[in-house]
Design a protein around this motif. Structure first.
Motif: not given
Length: 330
Positions: A199-220
């Protein structure tokens, strides 16, 4: 039972490792042809599985090949367009996961499948694992009590070079996202299948290590109907590895680790039991068998497109949440 003949669209990694063999080996199933833009790759796969006909163009294959079903095993961006063409040609369709790039795209193919009356499903094969069946039965029976916490994690190292055939997985327009879309979609599908849509979502996504346009790390962090809390982590940013799921209730818990091994630690109160519930050697074969049986029996497959679209809707919510900034006050 008559034999269901398949056109396999896509001759890449997943088709070569598991899908082609499953289409050949399932009861009442036959691989009738392979379609891929790369004729060499398609020809090589076809030669391994009975020298079936090879096509470079999907529309040509749909016209020329006597096949009742299509398995779409291409990059995510092609899933919906190719499934729509197959459905319009009167074929049953089984699509690799995730179903599409986003929920809006998925709705189009869900509506098309409903209008044609063809069987249409998505390849969330873990719904056919014995561990999934056991968890579903225990939750339904109330053996775990009220579910209060779910914890899941799937992280490893993935760093494809520019010329790697799997590089598309880190290109947003081709994949829809990084490990969250690729690996996380499987685990989010299980969450939805077992306990319903958060019913609810809180998330953080980031490319911390690789130079990508998509995330390489995500927490929800999510909240399920009834208030149970979910924490989830996915990543391609560590050379270590973890793949696990834990469901905790007031009376007991289930812990799957390694997630795909079939090993389950079942705890009721203070009684701990280790179970072995291994999946099939080729995890796609039960999926294909279920689909073949669904066509023969006139029923939905284990994960119909409408159900798969819910996972895409959840992915959309996660990515939307990840763009919101919430600073910690000094």
């Amino acid at each position: 039972m008559s034999t269901l003949r398949w056109l396999l669209v896509g001759a890449g990694d997943i088709a070569r490792k598991r899908v082609a063999a499953a289409l050949r080996q399932a009861r009442g199933s036959e691989l009738a042809g392979v379609c891929d833009l790369d004729p060499v790759r398609a020809g090589s796969l076809a030669a391994e599985h009975g020298k079936v006909p090879v096509f470079a163009d999907l529309d040509q294959a749909l016209k020329a090949l006597d096949a009742e079903a299509v398995y779409v095993a291409t990059p995510v961006a092609l899933h919906v367009p190719q499934a729509l063409r197959a459905l319009a040609a009167g074929r049953h369709v089984l699509v690799e996961k995730p179903l599409g790039l986003d929920a809006a795209q998925c709705r189009a193919v869900v509506e098309a499948a409903a209008s044609t009356g063809r069987r249409a499903g998505c390849a969330y094969f873990r719904r056919l694992f014995p561990t999934f069946g056991q968890a579903r039965e225990m939750i339904a029976a109330g053996t775990l009590g009220r579910v209060v916490l779910v914890r899941m994690a799937y992280y490893s190292w993935f760093a494809p070079e520019v010329d790697d055939p799997k590089r598309w997985r880190v290109v947003r327009t081709a994949s829809g996202g990084g490990p969250l879309s690729d690996m996380g979609s499987h685990m989010l599908d299980l969450l939805v299948g077992l306990l319903g849509m958060p019913e609810t979502v809180f998330a953080r996504c980031a490319s911390l290590v690789h130079s990508w346009e998509v995330e390489d790390t995500a927490s929800i962090v999510m909240t399920l109907p009834g208030g149970a809390q979910v924490s989830a982590q996915f990543g391609w940013s560590s050379k270590t590895w973890r793949h696990e799921l834990e469901i905790v209730g007031t009376e007991g818990k289930l812990y799957w680790h390694p997630f795909d091994s079939g090993k389950v630690v079942k705890t009721i109160g203070r009684q701990v039991e280790e179970l072995e519930l291994p999946p099939a050697v080729n995890v796609h074969q039960p999926l294909v068998q279920d689909f073949v049986d669904a066509v023969a029996e006139g029923r939905d497959p284990v994960c119909p497109l409408a159900e798969a679209a819910r996972t895409n809707a959840l992915l959309d919510a996660v990515y939307r949440s990840a763009t919101e900034r919430r600073e910690v006050a000094p």
